[in-house]
Scaffold this motif. Structure first.
Motif, PDB file in Angstrom:
ATOM      1  N   LYS A 399      10.240  -9.025   0.916  1.00 30.42           N
ATOM      2  CA  LYS A 399       9.894  -7.823   0.172  1.00 30.42           C
ATOM      3  C   LYS A 399       8.502  -7.938  -0.419  1.00 30.42           C
ATOM      4  O   LYS A 399       7.674  -7.026  -0.295  1.00 30.42           O
ATOM      5  N   ASP A 400       8.227  -9.084  -1.086  1.00 31.45           N
ATOM      6  CA  ASP A 400       6.914  -9.249  -1.707  1.00 31.45           C
ATOM      7  C   ASP A 400       5.815  -9.168  -0.658  1.00 31.45           C
ATOM      8  O   ASP A 400       4.788  -8.518  -0.870  1.00 31.45           O
ATOM      9  N   ARG A 404       3.251  -5.980  -0.422  1.00 33.80           N
ATOM     10  CA  ARG A 404       1.825  -6.263  -0.650  1.00 33.80           C
ATOM     11  C   ARG A 404       1.009  -5.732   0.529  1.00 33.80           C
ATOM     12  O   ARG A 404      -0.027  -5.092   0.354  1.00 33.80           O
ATOM     13  N   LEU A 407       0.694  -2.045   0.376  1.00 33.73           N
ATOM     14  CA  LEU A 407      -0.309  -1.612  -0.589  1.00 33.73           C
ATOM     15  C   LEU A 407      -1.708  -1.778  -0.016  1.00 33.73           C
ATOM     16  O   LEU A 407      -2.575  -0.930  -0.217  1.00 33.73           O
ATOM     17  N   ILE A 408      -1.908  -2.880   0.694  1.00 31.46           N
ATOM     18  CA  ILE A 408      -3.228  -3.089   1.304  1.00 31.46           C
ATOM     19  C   ILE A 408      -3.520  -1.985   2.307  1.00 31.46           C
ATOM     20  O   ILE A 408      -4.616  -1.396   2.305  1.00 31.46           O
ATOM     21  N   ALA A 411      -4.378   1.158   0.560  1.00 31.09           N
ATOM     22  CA  ALA A 411      -5.744   1.135   0.045  1.00 31.09           C
ATOM     23  C   ALA A 411      -6.741   1.385   1.180  1.00 31.09           C
ATOM     24  O   ALA A 411      -7.724   2.114   1.002  1.00 31.09           O
TER      25      ALA A 411
ATOM     26  N   GLU B 306       5.830 -11.341  -8.480  1.00 33.60           N
ATOM     27  CA  GLU B 306       4.732 -11.527  -7.530  1.00 33.60           C
ATOM     28  C   GLU B 306       3.912 -10.253  -7.369  1.00 33.60           C
ATOM     29  O   GLU B 306       2.710 -10.284  -7.202  1.00 33.60           O
ATOM     30  N   LEU B 307       4.599  -9.137  -7.383  1.00 35.61           N
ATOM     31  CA  LEU B 307       3.925  -7.866  -7.110  1.00 35.61           C
ATOM     32  C   LEU B 307       3.325  -7.223  -8.354  1.00 35.61           C
ATOM     33  O   LEU B 307       2.716  -6.159  -8.278  1.00 35.61           O
ATOM     34  N   PRO B 310      -0.658  -6.842  -8.136  1.00 42.96           N
ATOM     35  CA  PRO B 310      -1.048  -5.818  -7.156  1.00 42.96           C
ATOM     36  C   PRO B 310      -0.711  -4.402  -7.618  1.00 42.96           C
ATOM     37  O   PRO B 310      -1.532  -3.502  -7.484  1.00 42.96           O
ATOM     38  N   LEU B 311       0.489  -4.227  -8.177  1.00 45.24           N
ATOM     39  CA  LEU B 311       0.884  -2.872  -8.589  1.00 45.24           C
ATOM     40  C   LEU B 311       0.059  -2.379  -9.753  1.00 45.24           C
ATOM     41  O   LEU B 311      -0.323  -1.208  -9.810  1.00 45.24           O
ATOM     42  N   VAL B 314      -3.134  -1.196  -8.383  1.00 48.98           N
ATOM     43  CA  VAL B 314      -3.062   0.147  -7.813  1.00 48.98           C
ATOM     44  C   VAL B 314      -3.112   1.186  -8.918  1.00 48.98           C
ATOM     45  O   VAL B 314      -3.827   2.187  -8.835  1.00 48.98           O
ATOM     46  N   LEU B 440      -9.851  -3.289  -5.100  1.00 47.96           N
ATOM     47  CA  LEU B 440      -8.412  -3.573  -5.119  1.00 47.96           C
ATOM     48  C   LEU B 440      -8.022  -4.419  -3.919  1.00 47.96           C
ATOM     49  O   LEU B 440      -7.252  -5.369  -4.038  1.00 47.96           O
ATOM     50  N   LEU B 444      -6.007  -7.886  -3.776  1.00 46.84           N
ATOM     51  CA  LEU B 444      -4.764  -8.075  -3.037  1.00 46.84           C
ATOM     52  C   LEU B 444      -4.893  -9.179  -1.998  1.00 46.84           C
ATOM     53  O   LEU B 444      -3.986  -9.977  -1.821  1.00 46.84           O
TER      54      LEU B 444
END
Lengths: 435, 457
Positions: A399-400, A404, A407-408, A411, B306-307, B310-311, B314, B440, B444
């Motif tokens: 999941k992590d 991630r 999200l990349i 972006a 962990e997230l 990053p979150l 964002v 960002l 990341l």
């Protein structure tokens, strides 16, 4: 998990080695390549239209230079078959977080959004067909189904399942029904919907459940807001298209300014049109989020299963304690616990020594069975906790990593959108400068 | 050639007679007419060449500083005019008013708004600074404070004293008290920019800038407004009434074209205004949703480990984009729309001038017709009045054409600036957003490589 001999033989065609822990994807390429509409009679003999998906598999061997890859094996499956497969997996591996399927049908929220936008006469991002045969929906589902298969095929435990293998390659229906998982499925459903209370809940599982609830809420919220943001952005871009028209009309009455205005107008049209592709790409991000939204259900399912086992263990232990107490009372003659037998014997006279001894023996037997049951249940529980937690740790890492990466790529999409915007407005600016 | 041009320009200024009534601006004595028609030709030429000279100067022309050329007689000046007139090789750029910056000798600025509170009223004044080398001004520099009323006074005086010229518009006089805050920073800023633009346009106008009312406005400690105002508005109105009695027969094609252009142009301006407003509205709604979008990422970060970073990254990115968007929208409201609306007013002013020109032509034609009839009846010669009317009309036509060209040129510059400004703001917005998302990604991806190296270790 041992595979039957003939399955091994079939696998041999695809493998160089027989390490059963290696996941299936290293041996096999899996793709869901197409979707097709079919009509047929359903179980109540009525005509229905449904979609089938083409699954392609081929051995994952390196193709020699100038050679063509082996032709793949193909077969068609419809969504309900995927559902069946998943239910089978859920029942057979209750301690594994089973990958979710894409949405079964167009959600109510999706439909609502489309209808609302129709009547508002506002700019609508969602296109206008609203059923399971909607080509965009089908396409996204195709991708989701492929993703499901890939997830299963890359799981160290699930990928070795023979039923899964048959799902991909040949007639599986009889085989899956042979496993008799349907009965397990029914009882599982019953037990999962039952209300029960565990006395000593496992703290880790409680925390995990809580986390899943939070994750589910927040991802739902995120998907909703993201959809609204997309609609609004669509509106902003499309209105700029009006500049295109008015600049064109205005340029008609100008001399020196005319050319600059006209070309600038074209760029405004380009700008307005660009939003369609941008938002289409963003849907991919939404799909990634949705997968994890559905994953929370799979995790909660494992937690509930654990709870059930824990509960059963507690019940078994409780039952054993109760029986032991009964034996003690019977042996010592004291009545601490109310029993009908006790009452009746009080009322109708003491039972004979024989009767007492036979009852005692039966109780002893029962206690022994109970102890066995508790021992078994305990082992089951411990084993479940061990295997479940192993898979949960794996899931968390996955999941992590996945989120991630999502999200990349989100972006990156945003950056691409910004670059396009800069390009268009720079072009327009050049035109304005030539006015 | 260039040398002569600049000398002529300078000498023109010396011979120029500025009159307060609705007469021609050129010195009457320089006209040489034998008949109405012949004179008209020459007169036209002169006016055209004067006006086109003031806009046709290439940028290389140096400012001659006060070398009086009284030896250059009007007659030889006119022959020079004609020679220059033959030179059709005018570059497009040469017609830009702003290109002739070096020939300007009057610079005005409006800035520094201040609030004044008295028992009777509260109002804002602006500092009006002037720098000039013109002899019409006693000092080279001035600094006075003026309020909107004063600008309004100036405009009315200019309109009445130079009815054949297009007077630039002022920003709206009245604002709805409940709706707009007259003392908000934004409103004052917008108004001040418009007043500055107004004054600069007047100061750049070869005729209006010599108006004594402008001089008074720029230099006087206290404007003595009341008396002049009442008198002149009455006179102005009576002039209008007289002219209004006549019907126009045939408007020359070029003025018809101007009218049509203005009608279409104002329609297009209106459309652009509406589109811009719609964009602002859509952007505002987008902004609302975007803000909420950012907060959801923040709250998600709270339940992750962990997230989390990053979150949060964002969320911060989205917030940055919100800020950039807000800036873009504000700019559209405060800079783009007001300029657009001011041009609508400008178009109205121009239409007014066209109407007045029509009236002037109508009056002349009416009087001429009446006089001709009378001449036919009883041999009465055509009165001087009629000739004066013709003069007036011809002056008007020439002034108008000159002003039209100037207006077109200004309009082109203004819209070029306005639209490139709009494009710039949009580019800025996207650049800011891009930078935020790029940083960002760095964040990341750094984590990723961090994790990877710790895995292999």
């Amino acid at each position: 998990r041992r595979l039957s001999a003939h399955i091994c033989k079939e696998l041999e065609q695809f493998v160089d080695f027989l390490d059963l822990r290696t996941n299936l994807l290293r041996k096999m390429e899996i793709n869901v390549v197409e979707a097709e509409k079919r009509t047929g009679k359903n179980t109540v003999n009525m005509q229905e239209t449904y979609t089938v998906y083409l699954i392609e598999t081929r051995p994952a061997e390196t193709v020699p230079e100038g050679g063509t890859p082996a032709t793949p094996d193909t077969l068609w499956r419809r969504y309900s078959e995927f559902e069946l497969l998943r239910t089978y997996l859920l029942v057979t591996y209750p301690y594994i977080v089973i990958p979710p399927l894409p949405e079964k049908r167009v959600s109510d929220a999706y439909l609502e959004g489309k209808v609302k936008n129709l009547y508002k006469f506002k700019f609508v991002w969602h296109k206008l067909s609203a059923d399971n045969l909607d080509p965009d929906f089908v396409e996204r589902r195709r991708g989701g189904l492929e993703n499901f298969l890939l997830r299963v095929a890359s799981h160290s435990v699930l990928s070795n399942d023979e039923i899964f293998f048959h799902f991909l390659t040949e007639g599986w229906r009889e085989r899956v029904l042979e496993t008799g998982f349907q009965d397990k499925a029914d009882s599982r459903l019953k037990s999962l919907s039952a209300m029960f209370r565990v006395k000593n809940p496992d703290k880790r599982f409680t925390a995990l459940k809580h986390y899943c609830d939070e994750l589910n809420t927040v991802i739902s919220q995120l998907l909703r807001v993201r959809a609204r943001v997309a609609d609004r952005l669509y509106g902003v871009y499309k209105v700029h298209g009006n500049y295109g028209r008015v600049f064109s009309e205005w340029s008609a009455i100008e001399k020196e300014m005319g050319d600059g205005l006209q070309s600038a107008g074209h760029h405004m049209d380009t700008y307005a049109a660009s939003i369609d592709d941008i938002l289409e790409e963003e849907e991919h991000y939404a799909d990634q989020l949705k997968e994890y939204l559905f994953y929370t259900d799979a995790v909660r399912s494992v937690c509930r299963k654990h709870e059930l086992i824990q509960y059963e263990l507690e019940m078994a232990a409780q039952d054993l304690t109760h029986k032991k107490q009964q034996k003690e009372e019977l042996a010592t003659g004291t009545v601490r616990v109310f029993s009908l037998k006790g009452m009746t014997s009080k009322l109708f006279g003491q039972e004979s020594q024989e009767q007492r001894e036979s009852r005692l023996a039966a109780l002893e037997q029962s206690i022994q069975e109970g102890e066995e049951a508790v021992k078994e249940k305990n082992t089951e529980c411990q084993e479940f906790v061990r295997t479940a937690w192993e898979d949960i740790e794996r899931f968390k890492e996955q999941k992590d990593k996945d989120l991630r990466e999502a999200l990349i790529s989100y972006a990156i999409m945003q950056i691409s959108m910004c670059k396009k915007g800069i390009q268009v407005w720079s072009n327009a600016k050049e035109c304005f400068n030539k006015m | 050639m260039l040398h002569f041009s600049s000398l002529i320009h300078h000498s023109l200024r010396k011979t120029r007679v500025v009159s307060d009534d609705a007469g021609c601006v050129c010195g009457g004595s320089s006209l040489n007419r034998s008949s109405i028609d012949g004179g008209k030709q020459l007169h036209h030429h002169q006016h055209q060449s004067i006006s086109s000279l003031s806009v046709a100067f290439p940028t290389e022309v140096a400012l001659t500083n006060g070398t009086p050329m009284e030896t250059l007689s009007p007659a030889s000046a006119s022959s020079l005019f004609n020679r220059l007139q033959l030179d059709d090789d005018l570059e497009a750029d040469g017609r830009d008013l702003y290109a002739s910056m070096e020939t300007r000798d009057l610079f005005v600025t409006v800035d520094d708004p201040k609030k004044h509170v008295s028992t009777m009223e509260t109002y804002i004044t602006y500092r009006v600074s002037t720098k000039t080398s013109r002899i019409e001004f006693d000092l080279p520099e001035y600094c006075v404070r003026r309020r909107y009323q004063d600008f309004d006074w100036l405009r009315i005086k200019l309109e009445d004293s130079q009815p054949t010229h297009l007077i630039p518009p002022l920003p709206e006089k009245f604002v709805m008290k409940g709706v707009v805050d007259r003392f908000s920073e934004e409103f004052v800023e917008t108004r001040m920019k418009a007043l500055d633009k107004f004054l600069k346009r007047v100061a750049d106008h070869p005729v209006l800038s010599f108006n004594p009312h402008l001089n008074a406005f720029l230099t006087a400690k206290d404007l003595n407004k009341r008396q002049g105002l009442a008198l002149l508005t009455k006179v102005g109105e009576s002039v209008k009434h007289v002219a209004g009695g006549y019907k126009l027969r045939a408007r020359p094609a070029e003025f018809c074209a101007m009218g049509e252009y203005l009608d279409t142009f104002s329609l297009k301006l209106g459309t652009i205004d509406r589109i811009a407003q719609r964009i602002i509205k859509e952007q505002s709604e987008y902004l609302t949703e975007l803000r909420e979008y950012g907060t959801v990422y923040s709250s998600w970060a709270g339940s992750e480990q962990e997230l989390r970073r990053p979150l949060e990254g964002v969320a911060a990115c989205v917030t940055t984009c919100c800020g950039a968007l807000e800036e873009l929208s504000d700019n559209m409201s405060q800079d783009f729309l007001p300029v657009l609306r001011e041009y609508v007013l400008y178009v109205e002013s121009m239409k007014n001038v066209l109407r007045k020109r029509d009236q002037s032509q109508a009056e002349y034609e009416g009087r001429l017709e009446a006089a001709v009839l009378r001449k036919q009846e009883d041999r009465t010669p055509i009165p001087m009045e009629v000739e004066k009317c013709q003069d007036k009309m011809e002056c008007f036509n020439a002034d108008l054409k000159a002003d039209w060209e100037r207006w077109q040129s200004n309009k082109r510059q203004d819209f070029k600036q306005l639209l490139t400004g709009m494009a710039d703001k949009n580019i800025n917005y996207y650049e800011k957003c891009q930078a935020a998302w790029e940083s960002l990604i760095t964040l990341l991806q750094d984590r990723q490589t961090e994790d990877k190296t710790s895995e292999t270790n």
